[in-house]
Design a protein around this motif. Structure first.
Motif, PDB file in Angstrom:
ATOM      1  N   SER A   1      61.443  74.158  14.380  1.00 29.56           N
ATOM      2  CA  SER A   1      60.194  73.504  13.977  1.00 29.56           C
ATOM      3  C   SER A   1      60.430  72.522  12.834  1.00 29.56           C
ATOM      4  CB  SER A   1      59.160  74.551  13.544  1.00 29.56           C
ATOM      5  OG  SER A   1      58.848  75.419  14.597  1.00 29.56           O
TER       6      SER A   1
ATOM      7  N   GLU B   1      57.312  72.195  16.935  1.00 26.54           N
ATOM      8  CA  GLU B   1      56.326  72.876  16.091  1.00 26.54           C
ATOM      9  C   GLU B   1      54.951  72.841  16.737  1.00 26.54           C
ATOM     10  OE1 GLU B   1      54.666  72.878  11.486  1.00 26.54           O
ATOM     11  OE2 GLU B   1      55.925  71.230  12.220  1.00 26.54           O
TER      12      GLU B   1
ATOM     13  N   SER C   1      59.459  68.096  15.180  1.00 24.84           N
ATOM     14  CA  SER C   1      58.008  68.265  15.017  1.00 24.84           C
ATOM     15  C   SER C   1      57.314  68.552  16.350  1.00 24.84           C
ATOM     16  CB  SER C   1      57.406  67.004  14.386  1.00 24.84           C
ATOM     17  OG  SER C   1      57.692  65.853  15.186  1.00 24.84           O
TER      18      SER C   1
END
Length: 302
Positions: free
Chosen positions: A33, A40, A37
């Motif tokens: 994460s 995530e 991104s």
């Protein structure tokens, strides 16, 4: 394979496996994460799916393993304890029979639900079975029971442990004389009901000796002798341990069998009749101290 979560040890093991999987997931999620991104966002959007997958993985990896196997030191033989269907095992079967070697299913002498009854229904007819049994035990000692004591079936009574070899439709079996039938066609290991265990302990070495003399070295499977229709008052895991110990002692005298599988029925396991964790620990003990699994020892195994 049957999986059932009966024991506290099994539930505890599954719980810890789930925690381990959660830890592994967290180790993966945190750095991935941080660097990506997009991952995530994916984790946040699908956190429930990820959690379910982790729990499923924990349950699968921590499920009870209902089979255990051990080599016997100093021999080429091995011994296995498993939960399953006796008739789906490879090799020959050991079938508990009355000391009179009665075979009739029609008049209720032999129950169709017993191992002997199931073998007969699956593989053989009684006439063929009788012919093979009589041929196999023709040279064995017997006593003749009076008609007033046994007014039905066969009158010749053989010592417990006597073995008759039969083979029907490609399925070989060692019929072993074990329980004695009373006047009402009810089988008991000990008709006087004083010491069932002694009868079994005396019969087991005789049985292995007979199999050694009459059989071959192929794999053998056996149910829990002394339970069920033999009406022993001993716990099933105790009976399993006695079978294992007697086999180890017999194989040490001469390897007549490559592998013995002691098969516990699925219903016995589901009903809590056996503690499989205890049996697995017992086999581990046999592996460490296979020369005498019935003797307590101190110290650490090397």
């Amino acid at each position: 394979m049957v999986y059932a979560f009966r024991s506290k040890n099994s539930i505890r093991q599954i719980f810890w496996k789930i925690l381990q999987c959660l830890g592994i997931m967290w180790i993966i999620v945190e750095p991935s994460s941080f660097f990506f991104s997009s991952l995530e966002e994916f984790y946040q959007a699908n956190w429930l799916l990820v959690l379910i997958l982790v729990v499923v993985a924990g349950i699968y990896s921590g499920r009870p393993k209902l089979s255990a196997i051990s080599k016997i030191r100093g021999t080429d033989a091995s011994i296995e304890i498993r939960v399953g269907d006796l008739f789906k095992q490879k090799g020959a079967l050991i079938v508990a029979a009355p000391t009179s070697f009665d075979t009739s299913l029609e008049d209720g002498i032999i129950s169709e639900k017993s191992i002997q009854g199931q073998y007969t229904k699956r593989y053989c007819d009684c006439e063929n079975l009788n012919q093979q049994i009589e041929k196999s035990i023709k040279d064995d000692e017997f006593v003749t029971m009076d008609e007033s004591e046994k007014p039905y079936g066969k009158s010749k009574i053989y010592p417990p442990g006597t073995v008759a070899i039969v083979s029907c439709n490609g399925k070989k079996a060692y019929f072993v004389a074990l329980a004695t039938l009373n006047k009402k066609k009810v089988a008991h290991l000990d008709p006087k009901r004083k010491n069932h265990k002694k009868i079994l302990l005396d019969a087991l070495p005789v049985m292995w000796e007979n199999i050694n003399e009459k059989g071959d070295k192929g794999p053998i499977s056996v149910a829990v002798l002394g339970s069920g229709y033999s009406r022993s008052n001993e716990k099933r895991e105790e009976l399993v341990m006695e079978i294992v110990k007697s086999f180890v002692a017999a194989v040490k005298s001469g390897c007549f069998c490559d592998k013995l599988s002691v098969v516990i029925s699925k219903s016995d396991y589901r009903d809590g009749m056996v503690d499989f964790d205890r049996l697995r620990e017992f086999l581990e003990y046999v592996y460490k101290f296979g020369d005498n699994p019935g003797t307590k020892r101190s110290g650490t195994a090397i």
